[in-house]
Design a protein around this motif. Sequence first.
Motif, PDB file in Angstrom:
ATOM      1  N   GLU A   1       0.807  -1.215   0.000  1.00 62.91           N
ATOM      2  CA  GLU A   1       0.000   0.000   0.000  1.00 62.91           C
ATOM      3  C   GLU A   1       0.839   1.263   0.000  1.00 62.91           C
ATOM      4  OE1 GLU A   1      -3.339   0.133  -0.216  1.00 62.91           O
ATOM      5  OE2 GLU A   1      -3.351  -2.064  -0.410  1.00 62.91           O
ATOM      6  N   LYS A   2       2.074   1.163   0.483  1.00 62.05           N
ATOM      7  CA  LYS A   2       2.836   2.384   0.771  1.00 62.05           C
ATOM      8  C   LYS A   2       4.053   2.604  -0.112  1.00 62.05           C
ATOM      9  CE  LYS A   2       1.539   2.380   5.684  1.00 62.05           C
ATOM     10  NZ  LYS A   2       2.043   2.345   7.081  1.00 62.05           N
TER      11      LYS A   2
ATOM     12  N   ASN B   1       1.316  10.493  -1.560  1.00 60.61           N
ATOM     13  CA  ASN B   1       1.050   9.552  -0.465  1.00 60.61           C
ATOM     14  C   ASN B   1       1.749   8.208  -0.628  1.00 60.61           C
ATOM     15  OD1 ASN B   1      -0.781  11.504   0.651  1.00 60.61           O
ATOM     16  ND2 ASN B   1      -2.347  10.775  -0.769  1.00 60.61           N
ATOM     17  N   LYS B   2       2.915   8.229  -1.225  1.00 63.41           N
ATOM     18  CA  LYS B   2       3.706   7.016  -1.359  1.00 63.41           C
ATOM     19  C   LYS B   2       5.080   7.232  -0.712  1.00 63.41           C
ATOM     20  CE  LYS B   2       1.014   4.304  -3.908  1.00 63.41           C
ATOM     21  NZ  LYS B   2       0.574   2.951  -3.463  1.00 63.41           N
ATOM     22  N   ILE B   3       5.610   6.162  -0.131  1.00 64.39           N
ATOM     23  CA  ILE B   3       6.981   6.184   0.368  1.00 64.39           C
ATOM     24  C   ILE B   3       7.882   5.743  -0.778  1.00 64.39           C
ATOM     25  CG2 ILE B   3       8.624   5.196   2.000  1.00 64.39           C
ATOM     26  CD1 ILE B   3       6.295   4.769   3.928  1.00 64.39           C
TER      27      ILE B   3
ATOM     28  N   GLU C   1       5.821  -3.573   5.998  1.00 65.33           N
ATOM     29  CA  GLU C   1       4.739  -2.588   6.041  1.00 65.33           C
ATOM     30  C   GLU C   1       3.681  -2.985   7.070  1.00 65.33           C
ATOM     31  OE1 GLU C   1       1.157  -1.660   3.018  1.00 65.33           O
ATOM     32  OE2 GLU C   1       3.133  -1.179   2.203  1.00 65.33           O
TER      33      GLU C   1
ATOM     34  N   LEU D   1       9.866   3.904   7.406  1.00 59.94           N
ATOM     35  CA  LEU D   1       8.644   3.613   8.154  1.00 59.94           C
ATOM     36  C   LEU D   1       8.752   4.041   9.612  1.00 59.94           C
ATOM     37  CD1 LEU D   1       7.402   0.119   6.909  1.00 59.94           C
ATOM     38  CD2 LEU D   1       6.215   2.307   6.698  1.00 59.94           C
TER      39      LEU D   1
END
Length: 278
Positions: free
Chosen positions: A94-95, A109-111, A137, A163
Amino acid sequence: MKQWIEVSISNVPDELKDEVIYLASELETEGCWEEENSIKCYFKKENWTEEKEKIFLNYLQEKASKAIVSVNEVAEKNWNEIWEQSIEPIEVGEKFVIKPTWKEYHKPNKIIIEIDPKMSFGTGHHETTRLMLKAIEKYLYKDSKVLDIGTGSGVLAIASAKLGAKMVIGVDNDQWAYENSIENAEINNVKDKFKSILGSIDDVKDKDFDFILANINKNAIINMMESFYDKLKDKGFLIISGFIDVEQGTIEEYLRLQNFEIIDVLKENEWVAIVARK
Protein backbone atom coordinates in the motif's frame (compact mmCIF):
# COMPACT_ATOMS: atom_id res chain seq x y z
CA MET A 1 37.35 -3.44 -14.76
CA LYS A 2 35.45 -6.19 -12.96
CA GLN A 3 34.19 -9.03 -15.14
CA TRP A 4 30.94 -10.96 -14.80
CA ILE A 5 29.50 -14.15 -16.25
CA GLU A 6 26.17 -13.62 -18.00
CA VAL A 7 24.01 -16.74 -18.32
CA SER A 8 21.23 -16.07 -20.83
CA ILE A 9 18.40 -18.61 -21.07
CA SER A 10 15.84 -18.14 -23.83
CA ASN A 11 12.63 -20.01 -24.64
CA VAL A 12 11.86 -20.50 -20.96
CA PRO A 13 8.25 -21.60 -20.31
CA ASP A 14 6.41 -19.20 -18.00
CA GLU A 15 5.75 -21.91 -15.43
CA LEU A 16 9.49 -22.57 -15.07
CA LYS A 17 10.77 -19.01 -14.74
CA ASP A 18 10.58 -18.94 -10.94
CA GLU A 19 12.37 -22.29 -10.76
CA VAL A 20 15.17 -21.07 -13.03
CA ILE A 21 15.67 -17.93 -10.93
CA TYR A 22 15.61 -20.00 -7.77
CA LEU A 23 18.21 -22.38 -9.19
CA ALA A 24 20.39 -19.40 -10.08
CA SER A 25 20.09 -18.04 -6.53
CA GLU A 26 21.20 -21.39 -5.15
CA LEU A 27 24.24 -21.15 -7.44
CA GLU A 28 25.08 -17.70 -5.99
CA THR A 29 23.82 -15.39 -8.69
CA GLU A 30 24.17 -11.69 -8.01
CA GLY A 31 21.00 -10.86 -9.93
CA CYS A 32 18.48 -12.09 -12.50
CA TRP A 33 15.75 -10.50 -14.54
CA GLU A 34 13.27 -11.49 -17.20
CA GLU A 35 13.06 -10.19 -20.75
CA GLU A 36 9.95 -11.56 -22.48
CA ASN A 37 10.60 -15.32 -22.69
CA SER A 38 14.22 -15.18 -21.56
CA ILE A 39 16.08 -14.84 -18.29
CA LYS A 40 19.52 -13.36 -17.73
CA CYS A 41 21.49 -14.14 -14.59
CA TYR A 42 24.81 -12.65 -13.55
CA PHE A 43 27.58 -14.27 -11.55
CA LYS A 44 30.91 -13.05 -10.31
CA LYS A 45 33.53 -14.46 -12.65
CA GLU A 46 35.55 -15.89 -9.78
CA ASN A 47 32.49 -17.79 -8.48
CA TRP A 48 31.48 -19.33 -11.81
CA THR A 49 32.54 -22.92 -12.48
CA GLU A 50 32.08 -25.60 -15.09
CA GLU A 51 30.10 -27.53 -12.49
CA LYS A 52 27.58 -24.69 -12.15
CA GLU A 53 27.22 -24.50 -15.94
CA LYS A 54 26.66 -28.25 -16.03
CA ILE A 55 23.92 -27.97 -13.38
CA PHE A 56 22.11 -25.34 -15.46
CA LEU A 57 22.37 -27.38 -18.64
CA ASN A 58 21.25 -30.62 -17.00
CA TYR A 59 18.29 -28.95 -15.33
CA LEU A 60 17.11 -27.33 -18.56
CA GLN A 61 17.64 -30.49 -20.57
CA GLU A 62 15.34 -32.28 -18.15
CA LYS A 63 12.73 -29.56 -17.61
CA ALA A 64 12.75 -27.47 -20.80
CA SER A 65 14.49 -29.17 -23.69
CA LYS A 66 13.75 -26.28 -26.07
CA ALA A 67 15.48 -23.71 -23.88
CA ILE A 68 18.71 -22.25 -25.24
CA VAL A 69 21.56 -21.32 -22.91
CA SER A 70 24.47 -19.02 -23.70
CA VAL A 71 27.27 -18.15 -21.29
CA ASN A 72 29.32 -14.99 -21.88
CA GLU A 73 31.82 -12.89 -20.02
CA VAL A 74 30.71 -9.27 -19.77
CA ALA A 75 32.22 -6.10 -18.36
CA GLU A 76 30.82 -4.43 -15.28
CA LYS A 77 29.55 -1.41 -17.23
CA ASN A 78 27.17 -3.58 -19.25
CA TRP A 79 25.10 -4.28 -16.15
CA ASN A 80 24.35 -0.63 -15.48
CA GLU A 81 23.49 0.01 -19.13
CA ILE A 82 20.97 -2.83 -19.12
CA TRP A 83 19.42 -1.80 -15.80
CA GLU A 84 18.93 1.72 -17.04
CA GLN A 85 17.00 0.43 -20.03
CA SER A 86 14.91 -2.23 -18.32
CA ILE A 87 14.04 -1.26 -14.73
CA GLU A 88 10.88 0.77 -14.12
CA PRO A 89 9.36 2.09 -10.88
CA ILE A 90 7.25 -0.53 -9.12
CA GLU A 91 4.56 -0.15 -6.46
CA VAL A 92 4.76 -2.63 -3.58
CA GLY A 93 2.02 -3.04 -1.00
CA GLU A 94 0.00 0.00 0.00
CA LYS A 95 2.84 2.38 0.77
CA PHE A 96 6.03 1.69 -1.14
CA VAL A 97 7.33 2.63 -4.54
CA ILE A 98 10.79 1.45 -5.53
CA LYS A 99 12.39 3.28 -8.39
CA PRO A 100 15.86 3.45 -9.88
CA THR A 101 17.56 6.78 -9.42
CA TRP A 102 17.37 7.56 -13.14
CA LYS A 103 13.56 7.18 -13.44
CA GLU A 104 10.84 9.67 -12.53
CA TYR A 105 7.77 8.86 -10.41
CA HIS A 106 5.04 11.27 -9.35
CA LYS A 107 2.21 10.03 -7.14
CA PRO A 108 1.13 11.44 -3.78
CA ASN A 109 1.05 9.55 -0.46
CA LYS A 110 3.71 7.02 -1.36
CA ILE A 111 6.98 6.18 0.37
CA ILE A 112 9.49 6.38 -2.46
CA ILE A 113 12.67 4.36 -2.21
CA GLU A 114 15.33 5.26 -4.75
CA ILE A 115 17.72 2.43 -5.54
CA ASP A 116 20.86 2.40 -7.65
CA PRO A 117 21.01 -1.41 -7.71
CA LYS A 118 24.31 -2.09 -9.47
CA MET A 119 24.85 -5.84 -8.98
CA SER A 120 22.62 -6.31 -5.92
CA PHE A 121 19.12 -7.63 -5.45
CA GLY A 122 16.58 -5.12 -4.29
CA THR A 123 14.67 -3.36 -7.04
CA GLY A 124 11.28 -4.80 -6.09
CA HIS A 125 11.07 -6.83 -9.28
CA HIS A 126 11.57 -10.13 -7.49
CA GLU A 127 8.80 -11.76 -5.47
CA THR A 128 10.88 -12.16 -2.33
CA THR A 129 11.69 -8.45 -2.12
CA ARG A 130 8.00 -7.61 -2.52
CA LEU A 131 6.98 -10.17 0.11
CA MET A 132 9.50 -8.81 2.59
CA LEU A 133 8.35 -5.24 2.00
CA LYS A 134 4.70 -6.20 2.49
CA ALA A 135 5.57 -7.91 5.77
CA ILE A 136 7.61 -4.91 6.92
CA GLU A 137 4.74 -2.59 6.04
CA LYS A 138 2.35 -4.77 8.06
CA TYR A 139 4.41 -5.39 11.19
CA LEU A 140 7.21 -2.84 11.64
CA TYR A 141 6.52 -0.15 14.21
CA LYS A 142 8.12 3.22 14.92
CA ASP A 143 11.30 3.56 16.96
CA SER A 144 12.19 -0.10 16.43
CA LYS A 145 15.73 -1.42 16.06
CA VAL A 146 16.22 -3.51 12.90
CA LEU A 147 18.88 -5.91 11.63
CA ASP A 148 18.89 -6.67 7.90
CA ILE A 149 20.97 -9.75 7.01
CA GLY A 150 22.15 -9.92 3.39
CA THR A 151 21.17 -6.31 2.91
CA GLY A 152 22.24 -6.15 -0.78
CA SER A 153 21.08 -2.82 -2.18
CA GLY A 154 19.79 -1.87 1.27
CA VAL A 155 16.18 -1.68 0.10
CA LEU A 156 14.67 -3.42 3.15
CA ALA A 157 16.81 -1.41 5.55
CA ILE A 158 15.86 1.83 3.82
CA ALA A 159 12.16 0.88 3.86
CA SER A 160 12.40 0.19 7.59
CA ALA A 161 14.04 3.55 8.26
CA LYS A 162 11.41 5.37 6.21
CA LEU A 163 8.64 3.61 8.15
CA GLY A 164 10.08 5.00 11.38
CA ALA A 165 12.72 2.58 12.65
CA LYS A 166 15.15 4.47 14.86
CA MET A 167 18.18 2.36 13.90
CA VAL A 168 18.87 -0.14 11.12
CA ILE A 169 21.99 -2.27 10.73
CA GLY A 170 22.57 -3.86 7.33
CA VAL A 171 25.01 -6.76 6.99
CA ASP A 172 26.45 -8.24 3.81
CA ASN A 173 29.58 -10.25 3.06
CA ASP A 174 29.93 -8.74 -0.41
CA GLN A 175 32.08 -5.61 -0.74
CA TRP A 176 30.02 -4.20 -3.57
CA ALA A 177 26.73 -4.71 -1.73
CA TYR A 178 28.24 -3.11 1.36
CA GLU A 179 29.21 0.00 -0.60
CA ASN A 180 25.94 0.05 -2.57
CA SER A 181 23.81 -0.05 0.59
CA ILE A 182 25.70 2.95 2.01
CA GLU A 183 25.21 4.88 -1.24
CA ASN A 184 21.49 4.08 -1.34
CA ALA A 185 21.00 5.05 2.31
CA GLU A 186 22.52 8.43 1.50
CA ILE A 187 20.38 8.86 -1.64
CA ASN A 188 17.26 8.21 0.48
CA ASN A 189 18.31 10.55 3.30
CA VAL A 190 18.38 7.83 5.97
CA LYS A 191 22.14 7.64 6.45
CA ASP A 192 21.81 8.90 10.03
CA LYS A 193 19.70 5.83 10.90
CA PHE A 194 21.67 3.27 8.91
CA LYS A 195 24.88 1.41 9.70
CA SER A 196 26.39 -1.04 7.21
CA ILE A 197 28.65 -3.93 8.24
CA LEU A 198 30.84 -5.86 5.83
CA GLY A 199 30.77 -9.37 7.21
CA SER A 200 28.30 -11.83 8.71
CA ILE A 201 25.75 -11.99 11.50
CA ASP A 202 28.60 -13.02 13.80
CA ASP A 203 30.04 -9.52 13.40
CA VAL A 204 26.91 -8.02 14.95
CA LYS A 205 27.36 -7.71 18.71
CA ASP A 206 23.96 -6.21 19.66
CA LYS A 207 21.31 -8.56 21.05
CA ASP A 208 18.34 -6.24 21.42
CA PHE A 209 16.78 -6.06 17.97
CA ASP A 210 13.03 -5.64 17.59
CA PHE A 211 13.17 -7.01 14.03
CA ILE A 212 15.53 -9.19 12.06
CA LEU A 213 15.06 -9.30 8.28
CA ALA A 214 16.67 -11.97 6.11
CA ASN A 215 15.89 -12.33 2.43
CA ILE A 216 18.54 -14.94 1.65
CA ASN A 217 18.11 -18.69 1.02
CA LYS A 218 16.97 -21.80 2.88
CA ASN A 219 20.37 -23.11 3.93
CA ALA A 220 21.62 -19.74 5.13
CA ILE A 221 18.42 -19.18 7.12
CA ILE A 222 18.69 -22.59 8.78
CA ASN A 223 22.38 -22.07 9.61
CA MET A 224 21.65 -18.71 11.24
CA MET A 225 18.47 -19.69 13.09
CA GLU A 226 20.17 -19.84 16.49
CA SER A 227 21.87 -16.48 15.88
CA PHE A 228 18.54 -14.92 14.88
CA TYR A 229 17.02 -16.03 18.18
CA ASP A 230 20.03 -14.86 20.16
CA LYS A 231 20.05 -11.35 18.71
CA LEU A 232 16.31 -10.66 19.02
CA LYS A 233 14.81 -9.23 22.16
CA ASP A 234 11.88 -11.09 23.73
CA LYS A 235 8.78 -10.86 21.50
CA GLY A 236 11.00 -9.61 18.66
CA PHE A 237 10.04 -10.37 15.05
CA LEU A 238 11.93 -12.45 12.49
CA ILE A 239 10.88 -11.88 8.86
CA ILE A 240 12.45 -14.26 6.35
CA SER A 241 12.19 -15.06 2.66
CA GLY A 242 14.29 -16.38 -0.21
CA PHE A 243 12.80 -19.86 -0.41
CA ILE A 244 9.96 -21.55 -2.28
CA ASP A 245 6.84 -23.29 -1.06
CA VAL A 246 8.27 -26.82 -1.14
CA GLU A 247 10.84 -25.67 1.44
CA GLN A 248 8.32 -23.94 3.70
CA GLY A 249 7.73 -26.98 5.90
CA THR A 250 11.44 -27.44 6.58
CA ILE A 251 11.88 -23.78 7.49
CA GLU A 252 8.86 -23.87 9.80
CA GLU A 253 10.20 -26.98 11.52
CA TYR A 254 13.50 -25.26 12.29
CA LEU A 255 11.67 -22.16 13.51
CA ARG A 256 9.66 -24.21 15.99
CA LEU A 257 12.75 -26.11 17.14
CA GLN A 258 14.32 -22.74 17.94
CA ASN A 259 11.18 -21.73 19.89
CA PHE A 260 9.90 -19.22 17.36
CA GLU A 261 6.15 -18.71 17.04
CA ILE A 262 4.99 -18.52 13.41
CA ILE A 263 2.45 -15.72 13.15
CA ASP A 264 2.08 -15.07 9.42
CA VAL A 265 2.91 -16.54 6.00
CA LEU A 266 2.89 -14.49 2.79
CA LYS A 267 3.08 -16.02 -0.68
CA GLU A 268 3.55 -14.82 -4.25
CA ASN A 269 3.73 -17.44 -6.97
CA GLU A 270 6.03 -20.14 -5.55
CA TRP A 271 7.91 -17.82 -3.23
CA VAL A 272 7.21 -17.57 0.50
CA ALA A 273 7.89 -15.17 3.37
CA ILE A 274 7.37 -16.11 7.01
CA VAL A 275 6.87 -13.80 9.97
CA ALA A 276 7.82 -15.36 13.31
CA ARG A 277 8.16 -14.06 16.83
CA LYS A 278 10.59 -14.97 19.60
